[in-house]
Design a protein around this motif. Structure first.
Motif, PDB file in Angstrom:
ATOM      1  N   ASP A   1      -6.804   1.351  -2.534  1.00 23.83           N
ATOM      2  CA  ASP A   1      -5.598   2.183  -1.656  1.00 23.83           C
ATOM      3  C   ASP A   1      -5.263   3.397  -2.003  1.00 23.83           C
ATOM      4  O   ASP A   1      -5.553   4.443  -1.231  1.00 23.83           O
ATOM      5  CB  ASP A   1      -4.322   1.492  -1.836  1.00 23.83           C
ATOM      6  CG  ASP A   1      -3.262   1.818  -0.561  1.00 23.83           C
ATOM      7  OD1 ASP A   1      -3.823   1.894   0.450  1.00 23.83           O
ATOM      8  OD2 ASP A   1      -2.303   2.364  -1.370  1.00 23.83           O
ATOM      9  N   LEU A   2      -5.235   3.796  -3.314  1.00 23.59           N
ATOM     10  CA  LEU A   2      -5.060   5.351  -3.769  1.00 23.59           C
ATOM     11  C   LEU A   2      -6.259   5.990  -3.756  1.00 23.59           C
ATOM     12  O   LEU A   2      -6.121   7.315  -3.257  1.00 23.59           O
ATOM     13  CB  LEU A   2      -4.682   5.214  -5.207  1.00 23.59           C
ATOM     14  CG  LEU A   2      -3.183   4.518  -5.430  1.00 23.59           C
ATOM     15  CD1 LEU A   2      -2.842   4.958  -7.055  1.00 23.59           C
ATOM     16  CD2 LEU A   2      -2.144   5.255  -4.563  1.00 23.59           C
TER      17      LEU A   2
ATOM     18  N   LEU B   1       5.544  10.306  -3.390  1.00 23.42           N
ATOM     19  CA  LEU B   1       4.277  10.929  -3.869  1.00 23.42           C
ATOM     20  C   LEU B   1       4.540  11.370  -5.272  1.00 23.42           C
ATOM     21  O   LEU B   1       3.667  11.041  -6.155  1.00 23.42           O
ATOM     22  CB  LEU B   1       4.034  12.064  -3.052  1.00 23.42           C
ATOM     23  CG  LEU B   1       2.642  13.069  -3.513  1.00 23.42           C
ATOM     24  CD1 LEU B   1       1.636  11.943  -3.475  1.00 23.42           C
ATOM     25  CD2 LEU B   1       2.356  13.974  -2.630  1.00 23.42           C
TER      26      LEU B   1
ATOM     27  N   VAL C   1      -8.338   5.985  -1.100  1.00 21.44           N
ATOM     28  CA  VAL C   1      -8.357   6.266   0.445  1.00 21.44           C
ATOM     29  C   VAL C   1      -7.272   7.372   0.495  1.00 21.44           C
ATOM     30  O   VAL C   1      -7.439   8.263   1.249  1.00 21.44           O
ATOM     31  CB  VAL C   1      -7.688   4.833   1.061  1.00 21.44           C
ATOM     32  CG1 VAL C   1      -7.678   5.582   2.666  1.00 21.44           C
ATOM     33  CG2 VAL C   1      -8.897   4.178   1.047  1.00 21.44           C
ATOM     34  N   GLU C   2      -6.109   7.205  -0.124  1.00 21.76           N
ATOM     35  CA  GLU C   2      -5.050   8.421  -0.144  1.00 21.76           C
ATOM     36  C   GLU C   2      -5.323   9.454  -0.600  1.00 21.76           C
ATOM     37  O   GLU C   2      -4.924  10.613  -0.124  1.00 21.76           O
ATOM     38  CB  GLU C   2      -3.751   7.711  -0.733  1.00 21.76           C
ATOM     39  CG  GLU C   2      -3.016   6.597   0.039  1.00 21.76           C
ATOM     40  CD  GLU C   2      -2.530   6.987   1.485  1.00 21.76           C
ATOM     41  OE1 GLU C   2      -2.038   7.904   1.892  1.00 21.76           O
ATOM     42  OE2 GLU C   2      -2.576   6.132   2.381  1.00 21.76           O
ATOM     43  N   SER C   3      -6.241   9.450  -1.756  1.00 19.71           N
ATOM     44  CA  SER C   3      -6.645  10.860  -2.251  1.00 19.71           C
ATOM     45  C   SER C   3      -7.348  11.731  -1.507  1.00 19.71           C
ATOM     46  O   SER C   3      -7.460  13.074  -1.670  1.00 19.71           O
ATOM     47  CB  SER C   3      -7.388  10.431  -3.602  1.00 19.71           C
ATOM     48  OG  SER C   3      -8.675   9.980  -3.166  1.00 19.71           O
TER      49      SER C   3
ATOM     50  N   GLY D   1       0.974  -1.129   0.049  1.00  9.48           N
ATOM     51  CA  GLY D   1      -0.043  -0.089   0.103  1.00  9.48           C
ATOM     52  C   GLY D   1       0.893   1.372   0.003  1.00  9.48           C
ATOM     53  O   GLY D   1       1.908   1.050   0.191  1.00  9.48           O
ATOM     54  N   PHE D   2       0.191   2.284  -0.302  1.00  8.21           N
ATOM     55  CA  PHE D   2       1.137   3.786  -0.407  1.00  8.21           C
ATOM     56  C   PHE D   2       1.597   4.086   0.988  1.00  8.21           C
ATOM     57  O   PHE D   2       2.677   4.661   0.932  1.00  8.21           O
ATOM     58  CB  PHE D   2      -0.099   4.516  -0.898  1.00  8.21           C
ATOM     59  CG  PHE D   2       0.831   6.300  -1.151  1.00  8.21           C
ATOM     60  CD1 PHE D   2       1.551   6.471  -2.123  1.00  8.21           C
ATOM     61  CD2 PHE D   2       0.571   6.934   0.040  1.00  8.21           C
ATOM     62  CE1 PHE D   2       2.169   7.582  -2.280  1.00  8.21           C
ATOM     63  CE2 PHE D   2       1.291   8.342  -0.261  1.00  8.21           C
ATOM     64  CZ  PHE D   2       2.059   8.571  -1.407  1.00  8.21           C
ATOM     65  N   ALA D   3       0.872   3.928   2.040  1.00  8.44           N
ATOM     66  CA  ALA D   3       1.245   4.511   3.286  1.00  8.44           C
ATOM     67  C   ALA D   3       2.585   3.922   3.648  1.00  8.44           C
ATOM     68  O   ALA D   3       3.402   4.451   4.280  1.00  8.44           O
ATOM     69  CB  ALA D   3       0.145   4.369   4.183  1.00  8.44           C
TER      70      ALA D   3
ATOM     71  N   ILE E   1      -2.474  13.434  -5.376  1.00  7.98           N
ATOM     72  CA  ILE E   1      -2.892  11.926  -5.911  1.00  7.98           C
ATOM     73  C   ILE E   1      -4.408  12.215  -6.209  1.00  7.98           C
ATOM     74  O   ILE E   1      -4.745  11.595  -7.247  1.00  7.98           O
ATOM     75  CB  ILE E   1      -3.016  10.902  -4.638  1.00  7.98           C
ATOM     76  CG1 ILE E   1      -1.361  10.871  -4.415  1.00  7.98           C
ATOM     77  CG2 ILE E   1      -3.602   9.657  -4.899  1.00  7.98           C
ATOM     78  CD1 ILE E   1      -0.963   9.751  -3.366  1.00  7.98           C
TER      79      ILE E   1
ATOM     80  N   ARG F   1      -6.274  12.464   1.216  1.00  3.65           N
ATOM     81  CA  ARG F   1      -5.400  12.895   2.262  1.00  3.65           C
ATOM     82  C   ARG F   1      -4.439  13.782   1.459  1.00  3.65           C
ATOM     83  O   ARG F   1      -3.567  14.648   1.960  1.00  3.65           O
ATOM     84  CB  ARG F   1      -4.741  11.907   2.998  1.00  3.65           C
ATOM     85  CG  ARG F   1      -5.338  11.411   4.203  1.00  3.65           C
ATOM     86  CD  ARG F   1      -4.498  10.548   5.072  1.00  3.65           C
ATOM     87  NE  ARG F   1      -4.306   9.383   4.558  1.00  3.65           N
ATOM     88  CZ  ARG F   1      -4.931   8.283   4.882  1.00  3.65           C
ATOM     89  NH1 ARG F   1      -5.806   8.116   5.443  1.00  3.65           N
ATOM     90  NH2 ARG F   1      -4.448   7.079   4.186  1.00  3.65           N
ATOM     91  N   SER F   2      -4.664  13.566   0.043  1.00  3.03           N
ATOM     92  CA  SER F   2      -3.312  13.991  -0.764  1.00  3.03           C
ATOM     93  C   SER F   2      -4.095  14.628  -2.049  1.00  3.03           C
ATOM     94  O   SER F   2      -4.517  14.048  -3.022  1.00  3.03           O
ATOM     95  CB  SER F   2      -2.410  13.228  -1.330  1.00  3.03           C
ATOM     96  OG  SER F   2      -1.458  13.585  -2.170  1.00  3.03           O
TER      97      SER F   2
END
Length: 203
Positions: free
Chosen positions: A117-118, A68, A120-122, A40-42, A128, A124-125
């Motif tokens: 996964d990305l 990133l 979810v990350e989007s 995963g990204f984290a 992304i 926060r970022s």
């Protein structure tokens, strides 16, 4: 008649300039996909990417300043390489072809791990989020617009049909089934989904 050879000496790379070998770049990109799918990204790290690619960390940092920027660059490259819209000669054929391509991509084991996964990350970022929008949203919307435009020109759909609704009624259920619920597609599912999407567009 002969010509004299060029008297100028061959060009040399400026002193200290790094020569970025394409095979190393491609190995790093492949390693990023594998790392994203695995951890995963984290939890992904430059060290892990370099180890999986069989290169030093310096080789990664020469190309990207952070994980990133690496992932955003990778997603942006895929947006540029978007597939052409189907052109089968009928609305049903185009929608069915679109679903075939989308289902193939979503069933890929790496994509099925990376996309959620990305997403979810989007949240926060913003970087992304923008890259995902360009890769997954804008490219699909462009394809849907072309499919609907051609169907309107053939008289299969009325002028003013909302092209984005095609993604809602066709690709949306497919994403839910393959990525969220993670169930195999029943036999004939894409045919049923394509017919349903065509009917929904005509309402």
């Amino acid at each position: 008649m002969t010509t004299d050879p060029d008297p100028r000496p061959p060009r040399r790379a400026p002193a200290g300039a790094a020569v970025l070998r394409e095979e190393v770049t491609e190995a790093i990109r492949a390693a990023v996909f594998e790392e994203l799918a695995t951890v995963g990204f984290a939890r992904m790290s430059i060290e892990g990417i370099a180890r999986r690619a069989g290169v030093g960390k310096t080789a990664v940092y020469r190309r990207w300043k952070s994980k990133l920027s690496l992932v955003v660059d990778l997603l942006s490259a895929f947006a540029v390489q978007g597939l052409p819209a189907p052109s089968t000669g009928s609305l049903y054929g185009d929608v069915r072809a679109l679903l075939e391509v989308a289902s193939h991509a979503l069933r890929h084991p790496v994509a099925s791990q990376i996309i959620p996964d990305l997403m979810v990350e989007s949240a926060r970022s913003p970087e992304i989020a923008d890259a995902i929008k360009a890769t997954l949203v804008d490219s699909q919307r462009g394809m849907a617009s072309l499919i609907v435009r051609d169907a309107v020109a053939r008289g299969e759909l009325p002028p003013g049909t909302d092209a984005y609704r095609l993604l809602d009624v066709a690709v949306g259920p497919l994403y839910w089934r393959l990525v969220v619920v993670r169930e195999k597609l029943p036999k004939g599912y894409l045919d049923v989904l394509a017919r349903g999407a065509v009917a929904a567009l005509r309402v």
